[in-house]
Design a protein around this motif. Sequence first.
Motif, PDB file in Angstrom:
ATOM      1  N   UNK A  62      13.908  12.822 -59.364  1.00  0.00           N
ATOM      2  CA  UNK A  62      14.324  13.958 -60.183  1.00  0.00           C
ATOM      3  C   UNK A  62      14.894  15.069 -59.314  1.00  0.00           C
ATOM      4  N   UNK A  63      14.215  15.356 -58.208  1.00  0.00           N
ATOM      5  CA  UNK A  63      14.679  16.412 -57.318  1.00  0.00           C
ATOM      6  C   UNK A  63      16.056  16.077 -56.752  1.00  0.00           C
ATOM      7  N   UNK A  64      16.239  14.819 -56.336  1.00  0.00           N
ATOM      8  CA  UNK A  64      17.512  14.426 -55.718  1.00  0.00           C
ATOM      9  C   UNK A  64      18.660  14.480 -56.702  1.00  0.00           C
ATOM     10  N   UNK A  65      18.368  14.370 -58.004  1.00  0.00           N
ATOM     11  CA  UNK A  65      19.425  14.347 -59.012  1.00  0.00           C
ATOM     12  C   UNK A  65      19.602  15.686 -59.711  1.00  0.00           C
ATOM     13  N   UNK A  66      18.794  16.678 -59.318  1.00  0.00           N
ATOM     14  CA  UNK A  66      18.894  18.000 -59.927  1.00  0.00           C
ATOM     15  C   UNK A  66      19.311  19.007 -58.863  1.00  0.00           C
ATOM     16  N   UNK A  67      20.592  19.338 -58.791  1.00  0.00           N
ATOM     17  CA  UNK A  67      21.081  20.282 -57.776  1.00  0.00           C
ATOM     18  C   UNK A  67      20.321  21.603 -57.761  1.00  0.00           C
ATOM     19  N   UNK A 118       6.495  21.299 -42.683  1.00  0.00           N
ATOM     20  CA  UNK A 118       6.902  19.959 -43.102  1.00  0.00           C
ATOM     21  C   UNK A 118       7.044  19.846 -44.614  1.00  0.00           C
ATOM     22  N   UNK A 119       6.068  20.371 -45.358  1.00  0.00           N
ATOM     23  CA  UNK A 119       6.081  20.220 -46.810  1.00  0.00           C
ATOM     24  C   UNK A 119       7.300  20.887 -47.451  1.00  0.00           C
ATOM     25  N   UNK A 120       7.823  21.944 -46.808  1.00  0.00           N
ATOM     26  CA  UNK A 120       8.981  22.653 -47.349  1.00  0.00           C
ATOM     27  C   UNK A 120      10.282  22.242 -46.660  1.00  0.00           C
ATOM     28  N   UNK A 121      10.236  21.158 -45.912  1.00  0.00           N
ATOM     29  CA  UNK A 121      11.408  20.717 -45.157  1.00  0.00           C
ATOM     30  C   UNK A 121      12.192  19.654 -45.928  1.00  0.00           C
ATOM     31  N   UNK A 122      13.393  19.986 -46.416  1.00  0.00           N
ATOM     32  CA  UNK A 122      14.200  19.009 -47.156  1.00  0.00           C
ATOM     33  C   UNK A 122      14.551  17.781 -46.324  1.00  0.00           C
ATOM     34  N   UNK A 123      14.586  17.936 -45.003  1.00  0.00           N
ATOM     35  CA  UNK A 123      14.892  16.797 -44.138  1.00  0.00           C
ATOM     36  C   UNK A 123      13.844  15.704 -44.313  1.00  0.00           C
ATOM     37  N   UNK A 124      12.563  16.108 -44.326  1.00  0.00           N
ATOM     38  CA  UNK A 124      11.500  15.134 -44.523  1.00  0.00           C
ATOM     39  C   UNK A 124      11.534  14.584 -45.934  1.00  0.00           C
ATOM     40  N   UNK A 125      11.829  15.435 -46.889  1.00  0.00           N
ATOM     41  CA  UNK A 125      11.931  14.999 -48.275  1.00  0.00           C
ATOM     42  C   UNK A 125      12.962  13.885 -48.407  1.00  0.00           C
ATOM     43  N   UNK A 126      14.132  14.102 -47.806  1.00  0.00           N
ATOM     44  CA  UNK A 126      15.202  13.114 -47.916  1.00  0.00           C
ATOM     45  C   UNK A 126      14.872  11.848 -47.136  1.00  0.00           C
ATOM     46  N   UNK A 127      14.180  12.001 -45.997  1.00  0.00           N
ATOM     47  CA  UNK A 127      13.761  10.836 -45.210  1.00  0.00           C
ATOM     48  C   UNK A 127      12.834   9.946 -46.031  1.00  0.00           C
ATOM     49  N   UNK A 128      11.806  10.544 -46.633  1.00  0.00           N
ATOM     50  CA  UNK A 128      10.850   9.772 -47.426  1.00  0.00           C
ATOM     51  C   UNK A 128      11.530   9.181 -48.660  1.00  0.00           C
ATOM     52  N   UNK A 129      12.321  10.007 -49.335  1.00  0.00           N
ATOM     53  CA  UNK A 129      12.999   9.559 -50.541  1.00  0.00           C
ATOM     54  C   UNK A 129      13.939   8.396 -50.254  1.00  0.00           C
ATOM     55  N   UNK A 130      14.736   8.514 -49.197  1.00  0.00           N
ATOM     56  CA  UNK A 130      15.689   7.460 -48.880  1.00  0.00           C
ATOM     57  C   UNK A 130      14.979   6.174 -48.472  1.00  0.00           C
ATOM     58  N   UNK A 131      13.852   6.322 -47.774  1.00  0.00           N
ATOM     59  CA  UNK A 131      13.099   5.135 -47.363  1.00  0.00           C
ATOM     60  C   UNK A 131      12.570   4.380 -48.574  1.00  0.00           C
TER      61      UNK A 131
END
Length: 205
Positions: A62-67, A118-131
């Motif tokens: 949901x987050x990745x699809x909601x700008x 870490x919890x507020x880092x979009x980089x980690x969010x995208x890493x986990x999401x993409x994995x």
Amino acid sequence: MGQLIAVAVITVLAVISPGADFAMTVRNSYLYGRTAGVLAAVGIALGVLVHVTYTMLGVGLLVSRSPALFTAMKLVGAAYLVYIGYRTFVTKARVDVDLSDGEGLSKAGALRTGFLTNALNPKTMLFVLSTYTQVVSADTPVPQQIGYGLFMSFAHLVWFALAALLFSQQALRDRLLRRQTVLNKAIGTVLVGLGVVLALTPSAA
């Protein structure tokens, strides 16, 4: 086995790539001592579990699809990094910290800095999401997916705990403390820079 190798490789590459987590661990370790650095590493590992949890629950999609939602999260994370970076940049040059008690930063504070970074880092969010969306298939058993998430968290804990141990060594730490002004400004600048980059990076489509 293929999934496991893929997750392991992606995780290791993501963990060792320089970023806000590393800068925060170094900051806590050299400025406040080993305990503060290790607790920051623990906080980072817990932050990873936050991303794993909401990704597994479907919120990540949901987050990745909601700008708008992604941008809000990105800006909160960016603001936090800029704030911590600024505080580090303006820290007084001669801070005498006793390694035995970590004076200057509470244990809860050390844990919190790592967790929020870490919890507020979009980089980690995208890493986990993409994995999870690209490597883990819909047929992957839930216990196995949980195992992948725990591995990601553990890998972060080990890497950043090692960094904390290195940068809190007495001899190295003494040299770092003698150069506090330059180091505070360097690490503060990196954190502020990362925050600005996150704020200006277009949201993923």
